[in-house]
Every structure is written in structure tokens, then in C-alpha cells.
Design an enzyme around this catalytic site. Structure first.
Site, PDB file in Angstrom:
ATOM      1  N   LYS A 142       0.907  -0.040  -5.156  1.00 37.20           N
ATOM      2  CA  LYS A 142       0.633  -1.040  -6.197  1.00 37.20           C
ATOM      3  C   LYS A 142      -0.871  -1.129  -6.452  1.00 37.20           C
ATOM      4  CE  LYS A 142       4.902  -3.454  -5.169  1.00 37.20           C
ATOM      5  NZ  LYS A 142       5.575  -4.536  -4.444  1.00 37.20           N
TER       6      LYS A 142
ATOM      7  N   ASP B 120       6.368 -10.763 -10.197  1.00 39.17           N
ATOM      8  CA  ASP B 120       7.592 -10.130  -9.680  1.00 39.17           C
ATOM      9  C   ASP B 120       8.837 -10.629 -10.418  1.00 39.17           C
ATOM     10  OD1 ASP B 120       7.390  -8.113  -7.803  1.00 39.17           O
ATOM     11  OD2 ASP B 120       7.022  -9.481  -6.118  1.00 39.17           O
TER      12      ASP B 120
ATOM     13  N   GLN C 148       4.350  -9.595  -0.982  1.00 39.34           N
ATOM     14  CA  GLN C 148       5.227  -8.473  -0.633  1.00 39.34           C
ATOM     15  C   GLN C 148       6.364  -8.950   0.281  1.00 39.34           C
ATOM     16  OE1 GLN C 148       4.980  -5.251  -1.855  1.00 39.34           O
ATOM     17  NE2 GLN C 148       6.941  -4.944  -0.821  1.00 39.34           N
TER      18      GLN C 148
END
Ligand code: NAD
Length: 287
Positions: A52, A119, A96
Site C-alpha cells: 500500500k 477501506d 490494517q
């Protein structure tokens, strides 16, 4: 005989478009910043976080990295999120997953301000998707819509079957296909006569989490098959939920693993980051 849907190529196109967009935003004095938080040192998570950050660097998105100890308390993590929520220079916040077991993931997801929820996991983002309002959309299903559209595959009016009903793939996938005017069926672990259900599909999206479970017996002649699964087989090679070699002669188009859905997830995360800085919503319009 199937066409292979090239996720590598399509994700690269999207990243180039985003790079141009970020350069233009910078010229207007707008900077895009993503805060990435990792708790603990799970090796798979470290690889995802690294990828990422690499994608951010390529596109010109500034990334702030928070690598917290495994023992970090929920309160400490929530305090960091609160601080980032309040920072004007931070556009997107990504925590995460999975988190260590002493931290309540749902509590953490809810703590991220929906405007920074790149997200697309916050209940407000999911709710907006459900009622057709613009908002952040979970990256993997958003990427699948882009894969289909950019491969010239018509979605409207088609029979679509999604195998899997997880919060991050199956459910948002079904909602997005519905938004694209498909007729949608969601199959899951309690579905009876799965083959009969999947054989109705013009477009079959497989997110079942079982290596090579889907063989040609599940597929209607000429169907489009999208494989979300990622596994390592006995020879340590990547494979999906679909038995690619078996289904390939039967369907009209199929995504490979690797090089199908996987690269799209990061591309759509980058797209959400650009949106978060005042771009546009990939959830409502193609990037
Ligand atoms: P999950 O385990 O949360 O959900 C699996 C779903 O499959 C469940 O809803 C369950 O009801 C259904 N299921 C299980 N067995 C079944 C059966 N025999 N018949 C019908 N349905 C059945 O998984 P997930 O998080 O949705 O992920 C699915 C797969 O996609 C995994 O392999 C995961 O690694 C992969 N994945 C890939 C990406 C990517 O970027 N490519 C992103 C997320 C997940």
C-alpha cells in the site's frame, strides 16, 4: 474458450489516471495524505502494508506510517485514530486488519470518521452503499466492478451470483451489482443445490475462501467468472477459489489468480484516498 480479464493491466491504468489526478491536485495546492496503522508484526499484514505504501509513493500520495507494538491497548489505538480524525492534513485513515485479539475490530472501525474511511468498512459507509448514496466502498468489490466495466462486460439486466456473504467482499459485492442493475443472488455456506444456483449466473463472483472449489460443473456455458480467492497451494504457488484450468474452456471470460482481482484492491484503495482529499467517489462513478 475464455478471455482472460487482465487485472494487472487495468489496475495499472487506474493508477496512471490517479497519478495524473494527484499531480493536478498538487498544482492546485491540494495534497493527498493517507495514515496507515499496523498493530503488531503479522508478516502477511506487513506485506500488505508495504504494498500500500509503495502504491502511495508511485501515485504521489503522502503516507504516514504508524507501526505500533502488539501490546498496544485499544485505548491507545483509539486515541491515535481520534488524533488523526482531527488532523486537517490527513485525508484517509487505514487500520490494517486483523488486529490482535485484545482489540475489538468493530470498535476501531467505528472510530474512524466516515469521511476518512478509505477501506469503506464503517457502518455509515456500508449503509450509504445500501441506500444508494455516495460514500466509500470496500476496495475489493469496487475493483471487481471496474474490472468488469473496463473489460466491456455488460452488468445491467444480467443474472449475477455471488458466492460468499462476508462484510468486506460478498455483501458489498451484491449491493454494487444491484446498483449496476443486475439481478443478484447471494449464495453461502447454507445454500442448497449450489451448482443449480451458480449455473444460472451470467456473471459468477466467487469469494468462498476454498482453494479451487469451483469447477466447470458450477458454470453456465459462456459465463463470466470472477475469482476473489487467494491461497497458496502445496507447491507454494498462488491459486484462487476457482479451478482456472477446468473452467477456462467453458466460460467467456475469467480472472486469473494472481493478476486478476488482487491488484484491483490496492488500486481502488488509492482511488478512495484521492476521493478522500476532495476528488470524487469511485463508489458512484467509474474512476
Ligand atoms: P470469508 O471466509 O469471510 O467468507 C467466505 C464466505 O463463503 C462465507 O460467507 C460463507 O458463507 C461462504 N461459504 C463457505 N463455504 C461455502 C460453501 N461450501 N458453499 C457456499 N458458500 C460457502 O471470506 P472473505 O473474506 O469473503 O474472502 C473470500 C476469499 O477471498 C478468501 O480466499 C480471501 O483470501 C479472498 N480475498 C481476496 C481479496 C483480494 O484482494 N483479492 C480480498 C479479500 C478476500
Amino acid at each position: 474458450m475464455a478471455n482472460q480479464i487482465d487485472g494487472k493491466k487495468i489496475s495499472a491504468q487506474i493508477k496512471e489516471e490517479l497519478k495524473e489526478r494527484v499531480t493536478a491536485m498538487e498544482a492546485e495546492g491540494k495534497k493527498v495524505t493517507l495514515a496507515v496503522i499496523q498493530v503488531g508484526k503479522d508478516p502477511a499484514s506487513s506485506v500488505y502494508v508495504g504494498n500500500k505504501k509503495k502504491a502511495c509513493a508511485y501515485i504521489g500520495i503522502h503516507s504516514l506510517s504508524y507501526e505500533l507494538e502488539e501490546e498496544t491497548s485499544q485505548e491507545e489505538l483509539l486515541a491515535l485514530i481520534e488524533e488523526l480524525n482531527g488532523r486537517k492534513d490527513v485525508n484517509g485513515i487505514l487500520v490494517q486488519l486483523p488486529l490482535p485479539s485484545h482489540i475489538d475490530e468493530n470498535r476501531v472501525i467505528r472510530a474512524i470518521r466516515p469521511e476518512k474511511d478509505v477501506d469503506g468498512f464503517h457502518p455509515e459507509s456500508v449503509g450509504k452503499l445500501c441506500i444508494g448514496q455516495p460514500g466509500f466502498v470496500s476496495c475489493t468489490p469496487a475493483g471487481i466492478i471496474q474490472l468488469l466495466k473496463r473489460s466491456g462486460i455488460e452488468i445491467a439486466g444480467k443474472e449475477c451470483v455471488v458466492i460468499g456473504r462476508s462484510n468486506i467482499v460478498g455483501k458489498p459485492m451484491a449491493l454494487l451489482l444491484l446498483r449496476e442493475n443486475a439481478t443478484v443472488t447471494v449464495a453461502h455456506s447454507k445454500t442448497e443445490n449450489l451448482k443449480e444456483v451458480t449455473k444460472r449466473a451470467d456473471i459468477l463472483v466467487v469469494a468462498v475462501g476454498k482453494p479451487k472449489m469451483i469447477t466447470k460443473e458450477y458454470i453456465k456455458e459462456g459465463a463470466v467468472v470472477v475469482d476473489v480467492g487467494i491461497h497458496r497451494n502445496e507447491e507454494n504457488k498462488l491459486c484462487g477459489d476457482v479451478d482456472y484450468d477446468d473452467v477456462w474452456p467453458v466460460c467467456s471470460a475469467v480472472t486469473p489468480v494472481p493478476g486478476g482481482v488482487g491488484p484491483m484492491t490496492i488500486a481502488m484503495l488509492m482511488s478512495n484516498c484521492v476521493e478522500s482529499a476532495g476528488g470524487w467517489f469511485s463508489g458512484s462513478e467509474p474512476v
